[in-house]
Scaffold this motif. Structure first.
Motif, mmCIF file in Angstrom:
data_model
loop_
_atom_site.group_PDB
_atom_site.id
_atom_site.type_symbol
_atom_site.label_atom_id
_atom_site.label_comp_id
_atom_site.label_asym_id
_atom_site.label_seq_id
_atom_site.Cartn_x
_atom_site.Cartn_y
_atom_site.Cartn_z
ATOM 1 N N LEU A 29 20.689 109.063 68.295
ATOM 2 C CA LEU A 29 21.876 108.215 68.341
ATOM 3 C C LEU A 29 22.615 108.424 67.030
ATOM 4 N N THR A 30 23.859 108.801 67.136
ATOM 5 C CA THR A 30 24.618 109.139 65.931
ATOM 6 C C THR A 30 25.891 108.308 65.833
ATOM 7 N N LYS A 31 26.380 108.238 64.624
ATOM 8 C CA LYS A 31 27.678 107.623 64.366
ATOM 9 C C LYS A 31 28.397 108.545 63.398
ATOM 10 N N ARG A 32 29.503 109.069 63.862
ATOM 11 C CA ARG A 32 30.289 110.019 63.063
ATOM 12 C C ARG A 32 29.443 111.202 62.587
ATOM 13 N N GLY A 33 28.580 111.652 63.486
ATOM 14 C CA GLY A 33 27.766 112.820 63.194
ATOM 15 C C GLY A 33 26.512 112.547 62.392
#
Length: 72
Positions: free
Chosen positions: A10-14
């Motif tokens: 799970l990522t946020k902004r890479g």
């Protein structure tokens, strides 16, 4: 798909923030961590008992301290 054995990031902004793993993988990870923690605790208690004996004291005080802490 995590249920199939794949690890899902799970990522946020890479940037990876978390991962999803299957329930079986999670349980195995918990088991390994628990076994490692028990081994580390056994080693620490052994070391404490040796130090107590080297100081000329009864190593039974370690067991008494553990028993007392369990009653809290």
């Amino acid at each position: 798909m995590a249920a199939g054995g794949d690890v899902v990031a799970l990522t946020k902004r890479g940037k990876a923030l978390a991962v999803l793993v299957s329930r079986d993988e999670y349980l195995q990870m918990k088991l390994v961590a628990s076994e490692r923690a028990r081994a580390e605790l056994a080693e620490a208690l052994g070391s404490a008992r040796r130090k107590v004996r080297e100081a000329g004291l009864d190593a039974g005080v370690i067991d008494e301290a553990i028993a007392a802490s369990r009653q809290l």
